[in-house]
Design a protein around this motif. Structure first.
Motif, PDB file in Angstrom:
ATOM      1  N   VAL A   1       0.836  -1.204   0.000  1.00  0.00           N
ATOM      2  CA  VAL A   1       0.000   0.000   0.000  1.00  0.00           C
ATOM      3  C   VAL A   1       0.869   1.252   0.000  1.00  0.00           C
ATOM      4  N   GLU A   2       1.853   1.300   0.877  1.00  0.00           N
ATOM      5  CA  GLU A   2       2.695   2.486   0.994  1.00  0.00           C
ATOM      6  C   GLU A   2       3.522   2.711  -0.264  1.00  0.00           C
ATOM      7  N   ALA A   3       4.078   1.651  -0.817  1.00  0.00           N
ATOM      8  CA  ALA A   3       4.863   1.790  -2.042  1.00  0.00           C
ATOM      9  C   ALA A   3       3.981   2.212  -3.213  1.00  0.00           C
ATOM     10  N   GLY A   4       2.767   1.679  -3.257  1.00  0.00           N
ATOM     11  CA  GLY A   4       1.865   2.011  -4.350  1.00  0.00           C
ATOM     12  C   GLY A   4       1.328   3.424  -4.287  1.00  0.00           C
ATOM     13  N   PHE A   5       1.154   3.958  -3.085  1.00  0.00           N
ATOM     14  CA  PHE A   5       0.572   5.287  -2.919  1.00  0.00           C
ATOM     15  C   PHE A   5       1.621   6.404  -2.882  1.00  0.00           C
ATOM     16  N   SER A   6       2.886   6.048  -2.886  1.00  0.00           N
ATOM     17  CA  SER A   6       3.945   7.058  -2.821  1.00  0.00           C
ATOM     18  C   SER A   6       4.659   7.158  -4.167  1.00  0.00           C
ATOM     19  N   GLN A   7       5.742   7.928  -4.210  1.00  0.00           N
ATOM     20  CA  GLN A   7       6.482   8.160  -5.452  1.00  0.00           C
ATOM     21  C   GLN A   7       7.569   7.101  -5.634  1.00  0.00           C
ATOM     22  N   THR A   8       7.854   6.761  -6.874  1.00  0.00           N
ATOM     23  CA  THR A   8       8.787   5.676  -7.155  1.00  0.00           C
ATOM     24  C   THR A   8      10.180   5.951  -6.620  1.00  0.00           C
ATOM     25  N   LYS A   9      10.560   7.205  -6.502  1.00  0.00           N
ATOM     26  CA  LYS A   9      11.917   7.541  -6.047  1.00  0.00           C
ATOM     27  C   LYS A   9      12.135   7.209  -4.572  1.00  0.00           C
ATOM     28  N   ASN A  10      11.059   6.843  -3.862  1.00  0.00           N
ATOM     29  CA  ASN A  10      11.169   6.510  -2.439  1.00  0.00           C
ATOM     30  C   ASN A  10      10.754   5.069  -2.136  1.00  0.00           C
TER      31      ASN A  10
END
Length: 422
Positions: free
Chosen positions: A44-53
Motif C-alpha cells: 500500500v505504501e509503495a503504491g501510494f507514494s512516489q517511485t523515487k522513495n
C-alpha cells in the motif's frame, strides 16, 4: 468410579484436548495472517507514494516487524501482560525475556492455546502498530529517526498502553471494550502518525496553491496491498476470539467482511458526490476504514450493525482526508484518516450498538489512549527533531530517499539495467 463414569470423564478430557489442539492450530494460522499484513502495508505504501522513495518504504516495512518482534520478546510481552492480578494498575513488568510458566504448554496456561502461541500472536500485533506510522511520515523522514521512533514506540509505548486493557489494567476495570484493537492498535498507531506529520511538516510542494496531491505511483500495487490487508484481518480479528469457538469466530469474520464492504460503499458514495468523479484511492481506503471501524466490536454487534459501522467509517475517512488537506497536514497514505479517525469511531460505536456496553466507558478509554499515545509520540519526535533532526534535507527529498539514504533505485529505466541519472 464406575466404568461408565470413567468412560464419560475420558471422553470429556479427549474433547477438551481436541478443542485445545484445534484452537492452537487456528491461533498459529491467525498469527501467520497478521504477519503477512506487513507485506500488505508495504505494498500500500509503495503504491501510494512516489517511485523515487520505494526502496526506503520497503526497507522500513521490512525492518519494522524485525524490530517489533524482537523487542516484544525482550520486554514488550511482559510489559503488556505484567500480571496485575486483582488490583488493576497503570504499569507493571514481569521481567526480561520469555519465560514459559509451569505447565505453559498445556491447559494449565490457557484453555485456548499455549504460552508461545500467545506470544507469537501478540507479537504480530505489536509489529503492525508501528507500521501504521510509516506510511504517514513517508518520503521525508530520516531512516535513522524512524528506526529510533519504532524502537521506543513498539518497545514501550504500545505494550504499556496495551496493558491497561488487554493486560487487565486500569482501563479494563472501567468496562471499556476493544475486541481486536480499533483503539489499542489502530488509533494508538494513528496518534503516533499524527504527531509525526505535525512535527515533520508537509513534503516540498505538497500544498502549493490550493494543494498539490502527488499522484500514486502504482495503483495495482496499492490494490494488492489492500487485499492482502483484508485477508490478514481474518487473522487479526478472527484470532482475537482466542480460541476456535465456531459460533463466535464465524460471527467475527462475517462482521469483519461486512464492515469492509460497507466502508468501501460509504467512501465511494461520498467521494463521488463531493469530487464528481470515481475516486479509486478513497475506495481502497474505505475498505481499510471499514475494517478498522469494525475491529473494536466485531464480537458484540450483529451483522447488520457491522454494516452501519463500516458505512459510517467509509464516510468518515473521506471527510478526514478533506480535513487534513484543509489544515495542511501531509499524510502520504491516509494513515491518520483510516487508523486514527476510524479507530476512534469504531471504539465509540461499541458503546452505541454493542450488547451491554457503556458509551461513557468507551469515551473515557478513547480519551486516555489518545492523550497517552499522542503525548508520548510527540515527545519522541520532538526530542529527535531538536537533537539529531528527523527530516532529510531538501536535495535528498527532491531527488529521492532511495538513492541518498540507501544508494539504490527501486526501478531501472531499461532492460539492460541502466540506472537513471538525476
Amino acid at each position: 468410579m464406575s466404568a461408565p463414569m470413567q468412560a464419560a470423564v475420558s471422553m470429556e478430557d479427549a474433547a477438551k484436548e481436541a478443542f485445545f489442539n484445534t484452537s492452537n492450530v487456528w491461533m498459529m494460522v491467525c498469527a501467520a495472517l497478521v504477519f503477512i499484513m506487513n507485506l500488505g502495508f508495504a505494498a500500500v505504501e509503495a503504491g501510494f507514494s512516489q517511485t523515487k522513495n520505494t526502496v526506503n518504504i520497503l526497507f522500513k516495512n521490512a525492518i519494522t516487524p524485525v524490530i517489533g518482534i524482537l523487542l516484544y520478546a525482550l520486554v514488550g510481552f511482559n510489559l503488556m501482560y505484567p500480571g496485575f492480578g486483582d488490583v488493576p494498575g497503570w504499569f507493571g513488568f514481569a521481567g526480561f525475556g520469555l519465560t514459559e510458566p509451569e505447565g505453559g504448554g498445556t491447559l494449565a496456561y490457557n484453555a485456548g492455546y499455549p504460552y508461545y502461541t500467545d506470544f507469537l500472536f501478540q507479537a504480530m500485533f505489536a509489529a503492525t502498530t508501528a507500521t501504521i506510522v510509516s506510511g504517514a511520515v513517508a518520503e521525508r523522514i530520516k531512516f535513522s529517526a524512524y528506526i529510533i521512533f519504532t524502537i521506543f514506540f513498539v518497545g514501550l509505548v504500545y505494550p504499556i498502553c496495551g496493558s491497561w486493557q488487554w493486560g487487565a489494567g486500569m482501563v479494563s476495570s472501567w468496562g471499556f471494550h476493544d475486541f481486536a484493537g480499533s483503539t489499542l492498535v489502530h488509533s494508538v498507531g494513528g496518534w503516533g502518525a499524527l504527531a509525526g506529520i505535525i512535527l515533520l511538516g508537509p513534503r516540498i510542494g505538497r500544498f502549493v496553491g490550493k494543494g498539490n496531491p502527488f499522484p500514486a505511483s502504482n495503483f495495482a500495487l496499492g490494490t494488492i496491498g489492500v487485499f492482502i490487508l483484508w485477508l490478514g484481518w481474518f487473522g487479526f480479528n478472527g484470532g482475537s476470539v482466542l480460541s476456535s469457538d465456531p459460533a463466535l469466530t464465524s460471527l467475527v469474520l462475517t462482521n469483519t467482511t461486512l464492515g469492509a464492504c460497507a466502508g468501501a460503499v460509504g467512501s465511494f458514495i461520498l467521494a463521488t458526490l463531493i469530487f464528481k468523479t470515481y475516486d479509486y484511492g478513497l475506495v481502497l481506503n474505505g475498505i481499510l476504514a471499514g475494517l478498522v471501524g469494525i475491529t473494536a466490536g466485531a464480537d458484540v454487534v450483529t451483522p447488520m450493525e457491522s454494516i452501519y459501522i463500516g458505512f459510517i467509517a467509509g464516510l468518515i475517512v473521506v471527510l478526514a482526508v478533506i480535513f487534513l488537506e484543509k489544515i495542511k497536514l501531509d499524510d502520504v497514505v491516509g494513515a491518520v484518516p483510516v487508523h486514527l479517525f476510524c479507530g476512534v469511531w469504531g471504539t465509540l460505536a461499541v458503546g452505541i450498538w454493542g450488547t451491554d456496553m457503556s458509551f461513557i466507558a468507551q469515551l473515557k478509554g478513547v480519551a486516555v489512549y489518545g492523550a497517552a499515545a499522542f503525548t508520548a509520540s510527540f515527545i519522541l519526535f520532538a526530542i529527535m527533531k531538536y537533537t539529531m533532526g528527523i527530516r532529510v534535507d531538501a536535495k535528498e527529498e527532491t531527488e529521492g530517499l532511495d538513492v541518498h539514504e540507501h544508494g539504490v533505485h527501486a526501478y531501472t529505466t531499461s532492460l539492460t539495467g541502466e540506472i537513471p541519472v538525476h
